[in-house]
Motif scaffolding. Structure first.
Motif, PDB file in Angstrom:
ATOM      1  N   UNK A  84      -3.565  11.256  -1.218  1.00  0.00           N
ATOM      2  CA  UNK A  84      -3.579  12.166  -1.081  1.00  0.00           C
ATOM      3  C   UNK A  84      -2.466  13.197   0.161  1.00  0.00           C
ATOM      4  N   UNK A  85      -2.537  14.602   0.236  1.00  0.00           N
ATOM      5  CA  UNK A  85      -1.839  15.326   1.469  1.00  0.00           C
ATOM      6  C   UNK A  85      -1.483  14.414   2.338  1.00  0.00           C
ATOM      7  N   UNK A  86      -0.442  13.925   3.026  1.00  0.00           N
ATOM      8  CA  UNK A  86       0.362  13.550   3.994  1.00  0.00           C
ATOM      9  C   UNK A  86       0.090  11.702   3.938  1.00  0.00           C
ATOM     10  N   UNK A  87      -0.134  12.035   3.138  1.00  0.00           N
ATOM     11  CA  UNK A  87      -0.603   9.797   2.756  1.00  0.00           C
ATOM     12  C   UNK A  87       0.435   8.944   3.142  1.00  0.00           C
ATOM     13  N   UNK A 101       0.604  -0.987   0.062  1.00  0.00           N
ATOM     14  CA  UNK A 101       0.016   0.140   0.357  1.00  0.00           C
ATOM     15  C   UNK A 101       1.211   1.109  -0.216  1.00  0.00           C
ATOM     16  N   UNK A 102       1.953   1.601   0.960  1.00  0.00           N
ATOM     17  CA  UNK A 102       2.947   2.582   0.852  1.00  0.00           C
ATOM     18  C   UNK A 102       3.503   2.834  -0.043  1.00  0.00           C
ATOM     19  N   UNK A 103       3.867   1.862  -1.223  1.00  0.00           N
ATOM     20  CA  UNK A 103       5.118   1.467  -2.430  1.00  0.00           C
ATOM     21  C   UNK A 103       3.725   1.959  -3.510  1.00  0.00           C
ATOM     22  N   UNK A 104       2.697   1.746  -3.461  1.00  0.00           N
ATOM     23  CA  UNK A 104       1.389   2.082  -3.950  1.00  0.00           C
ATOM     24  C   UNK A 104       0.683   4.124  -4.296  1.00  0.00           C
ATOM     25  N   UNK A 105       0.856   3.870  -3.258  1.00  0.00           N
ATOM     26  CA  UNK A 105       0.895   5.393  -2.340  1.00  0.00           C
ATOM     27  C   UNK A 105       2.139   6.140  -3.020  1.00  0.00           C
TER      28      UNK A 105
END
Length: 61
Positions: free
Chosen positions: A54-57, A44-48
């Motif tokens: 969104x800001x701060x994600x 999920x972190x890599x995808x983001x």
């Protein structure tokens, strides 16, 4: 057609992109063989980071 050749339709930029993609895939497979599969949180972190969120994600590493 070999992966390292390019023609007028794909060009050198597409050829370079394809080569980077293949090398990244090999690196990720080697990492997983050594360290185990990526967790859902890591994916999920890599995808983001790759596709934006969104800001701060996500924070820079």
């Amino acid at each position: 057609m070999p992966h390292d050749r390019h023609d007028a339709a794909t060009g050198p930029v597409e050829s370079a992109r394809r080569t980077r993609h293949l090398l990244l895939g090999a690196d990720l497979r080697a990492y997983q063989q050594e360290h185990g599969a990526f967790s859902e949180e890591e994916l999920a972190e890599a995808h983001a980071r790759i596709f934006g969120g969104g800001p701060g994600e996500h924070e820079p590493a």
